[in-house]
Motif scaffolding. Structure first.
Motif, PDB file in Angstrom:
ATOM      1  N   GLN A 119      43.113  39.145  32.351  1.00  0.00           N
ATOM      2  CA  GLN A 119      43.577  38.633  33.647  1.00  0.00           C
ATOM      3  C   GLN A 119      44.622  37.533  33.439  1.00  0.00           C
ATOM      4  OE1 GLN A 119      42.149  39.615  36.983  1.00  0.00           O
ATOM      5  NE2 GLN A 119      44.218  38.826  37.301  1.00  0.00           N
ATOM      6  N   THR A 120      44.368  36.666  32.476  1.00  0.00           N
ATOM      7  CA  THR A 120      45.301  35.565  32.194  1.00  0.00           C
ATOM      8  C   THR A 120      46.652  36.118  31.746  1.00  0.00           C
ATOM      9  OG1 THR A 120      43.457  34.168  31.540  1.00  0.00           O
ATOM     10  CG2 THR A 120      45.633  33.467  30.806  1.00  0.00           C
ATOM     11  N   ALA A 121      46.623  37.158  30.923  1.00  0.00           N
ATOM     12  CA  ALA A 121      47.881  37.760  30.465  1.00  0.00           C
ATOM     13  C   ALA A 121      48.651  38.351  31.650  1.00  0.00           C
ATOM     14  CB  ALA A 121      47.595  38.830  29.420  1.00  0.00           C
ATOM     15  N   ALA A 170      47.080  48.318  29.679  1.00  0.00           N
ATOM     16  CA  ALA A 170      46.835  46.876  29.751  1.00  0.00           C
ATOM     17  C   ALA A 170      46.297  46.473  31.116  1.00  0.00           C
ATOM     18  CB  ALA A 170      48.108  46.107  29.441  1.00  0.00           C
ATOM     19  N   GLY A 171      45.893  47.457  31.916  1.00  0.00           N
ATOM     20  CA  GLY A 171      45.317  47.153  33.215  1.00  0.00           C
ATOM     21  C   GLY A 171      46.375  46.867  34.268  1.00  0.00           C
ATOM     22  N   THR A 172      45.913  46.727  35.507  1.00  0.00           N
ATOM     23  CA  THR A 172      46.814  46.401  36.614  1.00  0.00           C
ATOM     24  C   THR A 172      46.200  45.238  37.391  1.00  0.00           C
ATOM     25  OG1 THR A 172      45.698  47.882  38.163  1.00  0.00           O
ATOM     26  CG2 THR A 172      47.477  48.839  36.830  1.00  0.00           C
ATOM     27  N   PRO A 173      47.014  44.516  38.154  1.00  0.00           N
ATOM     28  CA  PRO A 173      46.448  43.418  38.945  1.00  0.00           C
ATOM     29  C   PRO A 173      45.335  43.902  39.875  1.00  0.00           C
ATOM     30  CG  PRO A 173      48.831  43.259  38.888  1.00  0.00           C
ATOM     31  CD  PRO A 173      48.484  44.574  38.252  1.00  0.00           C
ATOM     32  N   GLY A 174      45.367  45.175  40.281  1.00  0.00           N
ATOM     33  CA  GLY A 174      44.324  45.697  41.154  1.00  0.00           C
ATOM     34  C   GLY A 174      43.064  46.120  40.412  1.00  0.00           C
ATOM     35  N   SER A 175      43.198  46.561  39.160  1.00  0.00           N
ATOM     36  CA  SER A 175      42.030  47.107  38.453  1.00  0.00           C
ATOM     37  C   SER A 175      41.233  46.052  37.688  1.00  0.00           C
ATOM     38  CB  SER A 175      42.473  48.198  37.465  1.00  0.00           C
ATOM     39  OG  SER A 175      43.173  47.636  36.369  1.00  0.00           O
ATOM     40  N   PRO A 206      39.386  56.299  45.378  1.00  0.00           N
ATOM     41  CA  PRO A 206      40.817  55.998  45.452  1.00  0.00           C
ATOM     42  C   PRO A 206      41.203  54.946  44.415  1.00  0.00           C
ATOM     43  CG  PRO A 206      39.633  54.908  47.233  1.00  0.00           C
ATOM     44  CD  PRO A 206      38.645  55.764  46.527  1.00  0.00           C
ATOM     45  N   PRO A 207      42.440  54.972  44.007  1.00  0.00           N
ATOM     46  CA  PRO A 207      42.890  53.941  43.062  1.00  0.00           C
ATOM     47  C   PRO A 207      42.845  52.565  43.715  1.00  0.00           C
ATOM     48  CG  PRO A 207      44.739  55.255  43.828  1.00  0.00           C
ATOM     49  CD  PRO A 207      43.513  55.904  44.374  1.00  0.00           C
ATOM     50  N   PRO A 208      42.694  51.529  42.922  1.00  0.00           N
ATOM     51  CA  PRO A 208      42.615  50.184  43.504  1.00  0.00           C
ATOM     52  C   PRO A 208      43.923  49.796  44.177  1.00  0.00           C
ATOM     53  CG  PRO A 208      42.831  50.054  41.127  1.00  0.00           C
ATOM     54  CD  PRO A 208      42.653  51.501  41.455  1.00  0.00           C
ATOM     55  N   VAL A 209      43.810  48.966  45.189  1.00  0.00           N
ATOM     56  CA  VAL A 209      45.011  48.476  45.886  1.00  0.00           C
ATOM     57  C   VAL A 209      45.650  47.383  45.032  1.00  0.00           C
ATOM     58  CG1 VAL A 209      45.849  47.310  47.963  1.00  0.00           C
ATOM     59  CG2 VAL A 209      43.994  48.999  48.117  1.00  0.00           C
TER      60      VAL A 209
END
Lengths: 431, 388
Positions: free
Chosen positions: B129-131, B158-163, B219-222
């Motif tokens: 999250q920090t990254a 590397a993930g998304t701000p929503g996931s 559904p995918p995260p917003v």
């Protein structure tokens, strides 16, 4: 090309003669050696590139007076030119006061060109103008950093102030300004008057020299080996001879010393030298070096420590184990005492399990370092110059006994210590 | 009755870049072997494919980070080299050390692939999250993140701000349990270890629970809107994802040519070239920053990047770019773990056991015309992002 750089070949009949002398179960391999130096080719079937190392037992201490910095510039000039040879991937240089080494990593197709170029003065001379320019530029950037002064003071403390060995490694702006093509060519010729080792590590079928890679020479560090007597590397009694002529009972020095230099800088540099008995075998010595490295760089890290390391240097009078540590001033006194007491602090292991793990770590360190072609060719060349033999690392690591480390540490000579930096503890004796 | 694994204990010398399958069977990882010579080192690379849903994006990264921490002390005790990497295809766990310590190396590998401690998931999630927050707080970061999200195929590794905020310990453990099944794994070996010994060391590796968690649906995260930034300069970028169907040697050569085009572009701005894997192939991107008065120069330079790259491909720069790629590949292949990683990654991506050898051969025969053809194929496919 310099004439002495050519023809590192051993007649096949002589190779066979050397192999006849092989004893079964030997653990080290003497190299074929001609008047021109050691020459070994090793096959590494897991390698995709070729590593070629040329190592010479001459360094900056052999720079002519008032031409200090010449060996360093020559080494850089050669690196710069070699990197322009098609198929050369990387060139690594190592220069110190007693040794000069180039390791060329190349594609297999370019291996022969790399080998020829490595021994060519003309190739070196092509890079000379750039190397001189880079050296001059470097002086501008390093004029105000204390590291050159620390190095010079430590060298003087270890080898005697005013001795050739204590001259600045990279010279000074004044001495570098005297360096030209003639000086570089003369130094090049002089280099090959010293002992040399030329080593290649390569995949199969890359045209390795059959005379330099007879069956008995180990393709890797732990393969079947040969053990023959190389007159120049042994004395008349058959004991390992010190390359600088010291006997087995001699040390580089016999009295301790301490030099405190006070400067208003942000860090404290501690450089300590412990003379190594010349009859200490290399793998035990490397084991000691590894253990001291672990003490200097603990996990988790020591607060206040900026950098630390240990190495072996070759003084004319004998080898010295040198510890270097940079620390914040508040931790300097503690570290100085810790370094001073290193030999007595390394005691025989109370727990055999501790020794077994320590030895496993050392073995992993040795073998992993040796697992790539470049570091392996460099290590083999170093082995050849120091002892005339190629070590079988795996076997030698297994032979280490629990008390060896403490015995080796206990046999180190009295330390000479340089402490350089601000004097927050008030231990500078000057008024 | 379970079929016995097929084994082959021979390690015939051969091309060090071509893997050979030596064992495969139900309930055990597939084992591939790389020629190793007679050196005293053994190197092992275990690959686990990880297929995250959009809501799980970043979960594989957390699994890799936790494994890295889990094995650090064990590796230090032996002095072994270890590496854990989240690749576009999954997670790879690698270890190298003396062959005499094979038992311990295999233990490190089992430890690396074992079930994570749920109490550490929160720490790893915060790190991720920090990254991401760090990217969102800067202009270049926002441009790069937007380009990566808009060109990604599947869940960004590397993930998304929503996931990332939704990656609970339970979700991460489910992902591990679903993916870390021994029969989904591939072990690539370099070193003198007999195959029966390899098989014996791999028993009980990975998730033992016979119940495989269901892949979550929904559904995918917003994705939250990026924060407004008080910026003096302007930031922009382009990303071209049309390289994914091309020969794998084209992208790195093209990227080096494009990097030279960016470096030599006239104008008062800063720009850089990026090449990443967007999930199903390479994505070429160029990002830059300029003061408003000079922004048009930057925009024009990025818009003209492909043409300038094509010009360079017709000259000496092409040979230099090919040499740079060859140098980079060969130097990484010179290291035992590097060789395992490069050969293994190509196999993970389905390119075949001899993919790296074929790549090197293809690099030797690559022509400027082939690169120019690839550049032409990228025209009109740019994703654009600007932050001002």
């Amino acid at each position: 090309m310099n004439a002495r750089g050519r023809g590192h070949r051993l007649p096949l009949s002589l190779v066979v003669a050397l192999m006849v002398l092989c004893g079964p179960g030997s653990v080290s391999a003497q190299s074929p050696r001609t008047a021109d130096g050691h020459r070994v080719d090793l096959v590494d079937s897991a390698s995709v590139l070729v590593a070629t190392t040329l190592s010479i037992s001459s360094g900056t201490a052999d720079d002519p007076l008032r031409s200090e910095g010449l060996t360093f510039i020559l080494a850089e000039a050669h690196r710069i030119s070699l990197e322009d040879v098609p198929g050369v991937l990387r060139v690594e240089t190592h220069v110190d006061r007693s040794t000069l080494t180039w390791t060329v990593l190349s594609t297999p197709a370019a291996a022969d060109a790399a080998l020829r170029s490595l021994q060519s003065a003309d190739v070196m001379l092509r890079g000379l103008p750039t190397a001189i320019e880079e050296a001059r530029r470097r002086f501008v950037f390093t004029a105000t950093t204390p590291t050159a002064e620390v190095e010079a003071e430590a060298a003087g403390l270890f080898a005697g102030f005013g001795s050739p060995w204590s001259r600045p490694l990279r010279g000074t702006p004044e001495t570098v300004s005297t360096i030209d093509a003639r000086a570089a060519r003369d130094r090049w010729t002089d280099l090959f008057e010293h002992e040399t080792a030329l080593v290649r590590v390569a995949p199969p079928d890359t045209g390795l020299d059959p005379a330099a890679s007879p069956d008995g020479i180990p393709p890797t560090s732990n393969a079947d080996t040969v053990d023959t007597v190389l007159p120049s590397a042994r004395d008349s009694t058959g004991a390992d001879a010190d390359p600088f002529g010291a006997t087995a009972t001699e040390f580089a020095w016999s009295t301790p010393d301490r030099l405190r230099i006070t400067r208003d800088v942000t860090n404290v540099w501690i450089v300590a030298g412990f003379p190594i008995p010349s009859d200490l075998d290399r793998t035990t010595r490397d084991h000691l070096l590894h253990r001291i490295g672990e003490i200097l760089d603990p996990v988790p890290g020591d607060p206040g420590t900026i950098g630390a390391g240990a190495e072996v240097i070759h003084l004319p009078a004998g080898d010295v184990l040198v510890v270097r540590l940079t620390t914040l001033p508040f931790a300097a006194a503690r570290w100085e005492e810790r370094i001073r007491s290193l030999p007595s602090g390394i005691t025989p292991p109370f727990d055999p399990e501790f020794f077994r793990w320590e030895r496993r770590r050392f073995r992993a360190h040795l073998l992993l370092q040796d697992a790539s072609a470049g570091p392996r060719s460099r290590r083999v060349a170093r082995d050849l110059l120091e002892t005339g033999a190629v070590r079988a690392l795996e076997e030698e690591a297994w032979e280490l006994a629990p008390d060896d480390l403490a015995d080796a540490a206990g046999r180190l000579g009295p330390p000479r210590i340089l402490v350089f930096g601000p004097d927050v503890d008030g231990d500078d004796p000057r008024p | 009755m379970a079929e016995a694994p097929r084994t082959d204990t021979t390690g015939l010398p051969g091309d060090p870049l071509v893997a050979t399958p030596v064992a495969e069977g139900p309930g055990t990882p597939r084992i591939l072997r790389l020629p190793h010579g007679d050196g005293p080192i053994v190197a092992l690379r275990m690959f686990v494919p990880v297929d995250e849903t959009p809501a799980e994006a970043g979960g594989g990264w957390i699994l890799a980070r936790l494994a890295e921490r889990r094995i650090a002390e064990a590796a230090r005790r032996l002095g072994a080299d270890v590496a854990v990497r989240r690749t576009p295809d999954g997670v790879s766990y690698s270890v190298a050390g003396p062959r005499t310590d094979f038992d311990y190396l295999a233990y490190i590998l089992r430890l690396a692939t074992s079930q994570p401690d749920p109490s550490f998931v929160g720490d790893a999630r915060r790190e991720l999250q920090t990254a991401l927050d760090g990217l969102l707080e800067t202009g270049p970061g926002q441009v790069e993140l937007a380009l990566r999200l808009r060109t990604a195929v599947g869940a960004p590794i590397a993930g998304t701000p929503g996931s990332v905020p939704g990656l609970s310990a339970a979700a991460v453990l489910d992902l591990w349990s679903r993916t870390h099944r021994s029969d989904r794994m591939t072990l690539l070996v370099s070193g003198s270890v007999a195959t029966p010994l390899l098989l014996a060391s791999l028993t009980e590796i990975g998730a033992a629970d016979p119940v495989v968690p269901v892949r979550p649906s929904g559904p995918p995260p917003v994705q939250p809107a990026p924060p407004d930034l008080q910026l003096i300069r302007r930031f922009t970028g382009r990303a071209w994802s049309g390289l994914r169907d091309m020969d794998p040697v084209v992208a790195p050569v093209l990227a080096r040519l494009a990097a030279e085009a960016v470096r030599t572009a006239p104008g008062d701005f800063e720009a850089r070239l990026l090449l990443w894997n967007g999930g199903s192939g390479p994505v070429l991107a160029a990002t830059g920053v300029a003061f408003p008065a000079r922004f048009a120069e930057l925009d024009a330079a990025l818009d003209g990047l492909l043409s300038k790259t094509a010009d360079l491909a017709r000259g000496d720069a092409f040979t230099r770019a090919v040499e740079e790629v060859r140098r980079e590949w060969l130097l990484e292949l010179a290291d035992p773990l590097g060789r395992l990683h490069i050969v293994g990654s190509a196999i993970d991506g389905g390119e075949g056991f001899d993919a790296v050898r074929r790549r090197l051969d293809a690099l030797d025969s690559l022509s400027p015309a082939r690169v120019i053809e690839a550049i032409e194929g990228l025209r009109g496919t740019a994703t654009r992002v600007t932050v001002r």
